[in-house]
Write an enzyme that holds these catalytic residues in place. Structure first.
Site, PDB file in Angstrom:
ATOM      1  CG  PHE A 105      -8.665 -15.298 -24.234  1.00 50.52           C
ATOM      2  CD1 PHE A 105      -9.647 -15.294 -23.262  1.00 50.52           C
ATOM      3  CD2 PHE A 105      -9.040 -15.375 -25.557  1.00 50.52           C
ATOM      4  CE1 PHE A 105     -10.991 -15.380 -23.602  1.00 50.52           C
ATOM      5  CE2 PHE A 105     -10.380 -15.465 -25.915  1.00 50.52           C
ATOM      6  CZ  PHE A 105     -11.360 -15.468 -24.936  1.00 50.52           C
ATOM      7  CD  GLU A 136      -6.649 -19.073 -24.269  1.00 52.86           C
ATOM      8  OE1 GLU A 136      -7.463 -18.855 -25.202  1.00 52.86           O
ATOM      9  OE2 GLU A 136      -6.843 -19.928 -23.370  1.00 52.86           O
TER      10      GLU A 136
END
Length: 307
Positions: A78, A53
């Site tokens: 995330f 991410e």
């Protein structure tokens, strides 16, 4: 009814064909977020980054600096936790036009449990300078918000839900930043909500009506920037205001209303209904909504208890 994630994928696929600047970066969740719709219909507008991410945000920043309009595809938790430093440094501080698309927001990914449920995202992103924060109510507003964000020249955080809800808008709905929507008129109490919780609050108002309580329902799709005058006008005359959100009671919709009331010396009583200061858990969605007082039936019960 159509899920917001499906509408988002379909809308983005269409936009990517007409605008070559549109590019979707996915964090290995395309089949869940429905970014795979873009991958299938316009592969050149899709990049699979994998479970990385921070890199997702870094790549989006780089692409934005050379003229692209990147859209990020992953679960909200995330973005607001794993990639927060990159969002802060690369997106928020530079004001680049990156769209942070938070799929599976709130409680509506119940089987994943507290590790994947993001019930504090609005508080985190609302505190981020230069960030526009949006939470559409249904499939029609999700489509309109996606279309609007495509032309916005700045960072945007959009909260999309996994499951479909009963629509509150018509198919021809057009999104306007800062607009305040009164979904139902009533004089006994004003219920304010955001995101897909607005649909459940509207159902709760009908249950309250059957019990003799006339509730007004107000929906705020824009949590930042907040247009105080519009919100105050919608709440004018309310004997009591109750915010209802699929989010922790700390720092979200209720928090922004409390801040606004303080700024303008509003004396109307305000009560905040959301998740208490505790982690959620793994269970079916309907069970969790009921347990945490966010199902239409429980919202109606909680409002009656307050009154």
């Amino acid at each position: 009814m159509t899920a917001q994630r499906s509408v988002w994928g379909e809308t983005l696929a269409r936009l990517s064909v007409t605008d070559e600047r549109v590019i979707v970066l996915d964090g290995d969740l395309a089949t869940s977020t429905k970014a795979d719709t873009v991958a299938k219909q316009n592969p050149k507008a899709f990049v699979q980054v994998g479970i990385a991410e921070q890199n997702l945000v870094g790549m989006a920043f780089g692409l934005a600096t050379i003229g692209y309009r990147p859209w990020l595809s992953t679960f909200g938790v995330f973005l607001t936790n794993r990639a927060l430093d990159q969002i802060r440094m690369l997106v928020s501080q530079t004001k680049v036009p990156v769209r942070l698309c938070a799929a599976y927001s709130g409680l509506l990914n119940g089987s994943s449990g507290k590790t994947h449920q993001d019930i504090e995202d609005l508080a985190i992103m609302r505190a981020m300078p230069n960030m526009t924060v949006l939470a559409p109510a249904d499939e029609h507003e999700a489509r309109a918000v996606t279309e609007w964000a495509a032309g916005f020249d700045g960072p945007v955080y959009i909260r999309y839900a996994r499951d479909a809800v009963a629509p509150v808008f018509d198919a021809d709905y057009e999104f306007e930043l800062g607009a305040v929507h009164t979904l139902r008129r009533g004089g006994d109490v004003t219920l304010v909500s955001t995101g897909v919780q607005a649909s459940r609050v509207l159902e709760a108002a009908e249950l309250l009506a059957a019990a003799g309580v006339d509730a007004q329902v107000v929906h705020l799709p824009t949590l930042k920037p907040l247009e105080d005058a519009r919100v105050l006008a919608a709440l004018e005359g309310a004997p009591i205001v109750v915010s209802v959100e699929e989010h922790t009671e700390i720092g979200g919709l209720g928090g922004l209303l409390a801040e606004m009331f303080a700024r303008h010396d509003v004396s109307t009583p305000l009560r905040v209904l959301g998740l208490a200061d505790a982690w959620s858990e793994s269970a079916p969605n309907d069970f969790l909504l009921d347990k945490y007082g966010l199902s239409p039936e429980r919202v109606a019960e909680r409002v009656r208890a307050l009154l």
